[in-house]
Scaffold this motif. Structure first.
Motif, PDB file in Angstrom:
ATOM      1  N   SER A   1      38.596  39.908  31.994  1.00 52.66           N
ATOM      2  CA  SER A   1      38.336  41.208  32.621  1.00 52.66           C
ATOM      3  C   SER A   1      39.537  42.134  32.528  1.00 52.66           C
ATOM      4  O   SER A   1      39.393  43.357  32.526  1.00 52.66           O
ATOM      5  CB  SER A   1      37.949  41.016  34.086  1.00 52.66           C
ATOM      6  N   GLY A   2      40.741  41.552  32.482  1.00 57.13           N
ATOM      7  CA  GLY A   2      41.952  42.370  32.439  1.00 57.13           C
ATOM      8  C   GLY A   2      42.302  43.020  33.754  1.00 57.13           C
ATOM      9  O   GLY A   2      43.129  43.929  33.797  1.00 57.13           O
ATOM     10  N   THR A   3      41.726  42.545  34.857  1.00 63.74           N
ATOM     11  CA  THR A   3      41.998  43.137  36.165  1.00 63.74           C
ATOM     12  C   THR A   3      43.070  42.337  36.903  1.00 63.74           C
ATOM     13  O   THR A   3      43.228  41.132  36.668  1.00 63.74           O
ATOM     14  CB  THR A   3      40.735  43.163  37.034  1.00 63.74           C
ATOM     15  N   PRO A   4      43.787  42.977  37.830  1.00 65.04           N
ATOM     16  CA  PRO A   4      44.726  42.213  38.672  1.00 65.04           C
ATOM     17  C   PRO A   4      44.026  41.093  39.431  1.00 65.04           C
ATOM     18  O   PRO A   4      44.563  39.982  39.547  1.00 65.04           O
ATOM     19  CB  PRO A   4      45.290  43.268  39.616  1.00 65.04           C
ATOM     20  N   GLU A   5      42.812  41.365  39.931  1.00 59.82           N
ATOM     21  CA  GLU A   5      42.082  40.349  40.690  1.00 59.82           C
ATOM     22  C   GLU A   5      41.748  39.142  39.816  1.00 59.82           C
ATOM     23  O   GLU A   5      41.789  37.989  40.285  1.00 59.82           O
ATOM     24  CB  GLU A   5      40.800  40.960  41.266  1.00 59.82           C
ATOM     25  N   GLY A   6      41.420  39.404  38.547  1.00 56.87           N
ATOM     26  CA  GLY A   6      41.164  38.297  37.626  1.00 56.87           C
ATOM     27  C   GLY A   6      42.393  37.425  37.445  1.00 56.87           C
ATOM     28  O   GLY A   6      42.294  36.191  37.428  1.00 56.87           O
ATOM     29  N   LEU A   7      43.549  38.053  37.298  1.00 53.80           N
ATOM     30  CA  LEU A   7      44.800  37.298  37.172  1.00 53.80           C
ATOM     31  C   LEU A   7      45.086  36.503  38.441  1.00 53.80           C
ATOM     32  O   LEU A   7      45.458  35.322  38.379  1.00 53.80           O
ATOM     33  CB  LEU A   7      45.960  38.256  36.877  1.00 53.80           C
ATOM     34  N   PHE A   8      44.914  37.120  39.603  1.00 53.52           N
ATOM     35  CA  PHE A   8      45.210  36.432  40.861  1.00 53.52           C
ATOM     36  C   PHE A   8      44.318  35.203  41.027  1.00 53.52           C
ATOM     37  O   PHE A   8      44.771  34.158  41.514  1.00 53.52           O
ATOM     38  CB  PHE A   8      45.017  37.379  42.047  1.00 53.52           C
ATOM     39  N   GLN A   9      43.057  35.298  40.584  1.00 53.32           N
ATOM     40  CA  GLN A   9      42.159  34.146  40.676  1.00 53.32           C
ATOM     41  C   GLN A   9      42.636  33.013  39.782  1.00 53.32           C
ATOM     42  O   GLN A   9      42.590  31.836  40.169  1.00 53.32           O
ATOM     43  CB  GLN A   9      40.738  34.563  40.293  1.00 53.32           C
ATOM     44  N   LEU A  10      43.126  33.354  38.589  1.00 53.74           N
ATOM     45  CA  LEU A  10      43.656  32.321  37.696  1.00 53.74           C
ATOM     46  C   LEU A  10      44.855  31.618  38.325  1.00 53.74           C
ATOM     47  O   LEU A  10      44.995  30.388  38.221  1.00 53.74           O
ATOM     48  CB  LEU A  10      44.074  32.931  36.362  1.00 53.74           C
ATOM     49  N   LEU A  11      45.728  32.382  38.944  1.00 49.97           N
ATOM     50  CA  LEU A  11      46.901  31.784  39.596  1.00 49.97           C
ATOM     51  C   LEU A  11      46.472  30.819  40.702  1.00 49.97           C
ATOM     52  O   LEU A  11      47.028  29.716  40.834  1.00 49.97           O
ATOM     53  CB  LEU A  11      47.803  32.884  40.156  1.00 49.97           C
ATOM     54  N   ASP A  12      45.486  31.219  41.472  1.00 54.42           N
ATOM     55  CA  ASP A  12      44.981  30.341  42.531  1.00 54.42           C
ATOM     56  C   ASP A  12      44.362  29.082  41.931  1.00 54.42           C
ATOM     57  O   ASP A  12      44.534  27.973  42.460  1.00 54.42           O
ATOM     58  CB  ASP A  12      43.939  31.076  43.380  1.00 54.42           C
ATOM     59  N   ASN A  13      43.649  29.234  40.810  1.00 59.00           N
ATOM     60  CA  ASN A  13      43.037  28.080  40.151  1.00 59.00           C
ATOM     61  C   ASN A  13      44.094  27.092  39.662  1.00 59.00           C
ATOM     62  O   ASN A  13      43.942  25.873  39.800  1.00 59.00           O
ATOM     63  CB  ASN A  13      42.180  28.530  38.965  1.00 59.00           C
ATOM     64  N   ALA A  14      45.168  27.615  39.063  1.00 64.61           N
ATOM     65  CA  ALA A  14      46.236  26.741  38.575  1.00 64.61           C
ATOM     66  C   ALA A  14      46.913  26.009  39.721  1.00 64.61           C
ATOM     67  O   ALA A  14      47.235  24.817  39.624  1.00 64.61           O
ATOM     68  CB  ALA A  14      47.253  27.568  37.787  1.00 64.61           C
TER      69      ALA A  14
END
Length: 384
Positions: A15-28
């Motif tokens: 998606s290229g959104t900040p929220e998309g990145l934050f979700q990935l960080l939480d997943n990791a």
């Protein structure tokens, strides 16, 4: 006895959104990552105001950059983010003011020598538009030499406008270097596929990453004559980089190899490149064919995969100008690199503004138009 590490894990958002990145960080984090490597595409348009608060509260080490394009396994993303969850702890350090003509990078690197143990792998990320990258790498190698292994690249935008492009626990950073110490071995492949076409020439005038004169004549005039005669095109009719991308410079090294330098633009008959070009140096104008560049990618992968221990992660820095040159065939290059990897070993990479590696235990180079592939493997202790 130490437990064997699992391979790194990739988490991808398109998606290229900040929220998309934050979700990935939480997943990791939920998956047990000990540190994270983040790659974001420049088209996301990330800014400090969007990311800094979240990055500053992230509980484990975070490092990475914003690049023109990014790679997850065999897929090339022009928009989106990749979070690579690492199964080992990483120590992240920064050296600031990477364009300051008065900065002493040897002293800055020496200050890190008490913190970084020998035999570390140093993932070295830089703001690719900074003006003294080669001086920084010289200082790092003078301090650490061949006691460490190195891989890295330049972050930034194809707009060639400086802006914050390195991600850290302190937020987005600009005009600095990020040095990440990982206690795992690294095996490297380094290839480019370009060959000498015209020259040799002598750099009679240069400062930082700008060539002013070649053979005591205007740098652009010498370059223009060669390129226009071979290409049948004129710089006045096309964008500079559209023509220059096929005719990089090569800096002659003592062993006969050349280190590639990308000319970015002509400014008042001076040629500005990605990375420094020293005065009083022999250079060539290079040329390449698509098949030669693709053959180089196969050789690079074969060399990097000559490992003795199980691989954890394949880390790729591939110059963005290679995709601009290969165009639709660039997918072949990524497939040549991805296909030989074991299925359980992720490939994470960036199309970078310059590539960093130690080419033969002699110095730490800043390459252009080059593929640098590193395989991070288990240590002997983790296999015990």
């Amino acid at each position: 006895m130490c437990a064997r590490h699992l391979p790194a894990q990739l988490f991808v958002d398109q998606s290229g959104t900040p929220e998309g990145l934050f979700q990935l960080l939480d997943n990791a984090l939920a998956a047990g990552a000990q540190s994270v490597f983040v790659l974001a595409a420049d088209a996301n348009g990330f800014t400090p105001s969007q990311l800094d608060k979240h990055l500053q509260t992230f509980p484990i080490p975070i490092f990475g950059g914003i690049f023109p394009e990014i790679i997850a396994n065999g897929e090339i993303l022009q928009r989106g983010s990749i979070v690579c969850g690492l199964p080992m702890l990483s120590e992240v350090y920064h050296i600031e003011h990477l364009s300051d003509p008065d900065e002493d990078y040897f002293q800055a690197a020496e200050a890190l020598s008490a913190l970084i143990p020998p035999h570390s792998t140093l993932v070295t990320l830089v703001d690719g538009l900074s003006k003294r990258i080669a001086a920084l790498l010289e200082g790092i190698y003078e301090v650490f030499g061949d006691s460490c292994q190195y891989i890295g690249g330049g972050a930034g935008s194809l707009s060639f406008k400086p802006k914050p492009c390195l991600l850290s626990n302190q937020g987005l950073r600009v005009d600095c270097a990020q040095i990440i110490a990982i206690q795992q071995p690294l095996n490297l492949g380094i290839e480019h596929g370009w060959h000498k076409f015209a020259g040799p020439f002598f750099v009679t005038g240069a400062y930082e990453n700008t060539i002013t004169t070649i053979d005591y004549q205007s740098a652009f005039e010498i370059y223009r004559q060669v390129v226009e005669a071979d290409s049948g095109k004129r710089f006045q009719d096309v964008e500079f980089f559209d023509l220059a991308k096929s005719y990089p410079f090569g800096l002659e090294r003592l062993n006969g190899d050349v280190v590639v330098r990308d000319p970015l633009f002509n400014n008042d008959n001076k040629l500005t490149c990605v990375g420094e070009v020293p005065a009083n140096h022999i250079i060539y104008i290079l040329k390449g064919e698509a098949d030669d560049l693709l053959a180089a990618s196969r050789t690079c992968a074969a060399t990097a995969m000559q490992v003795q221990a199980p691989p954890l992660l394949a880390l790729l820095f591939d110059c963005i100008s290679r995709t601009l040159f290969l165009e639709t065939r660039f997918a072949e290059e990524i497939n040549n690199i991805h296909a030989p990897l074991p299925e359980n070993v992720p490939l994470v990479g960036a199309l970078s503004l310059g590539e960093i590696a130690d080419a033969g235990h002699t110095c730490l180079e800043f390459f252009n138009k080059t593929i640098v592939l590193g395989i991070i493997t288990q240590t002997e202790s983790t296999l015990a």
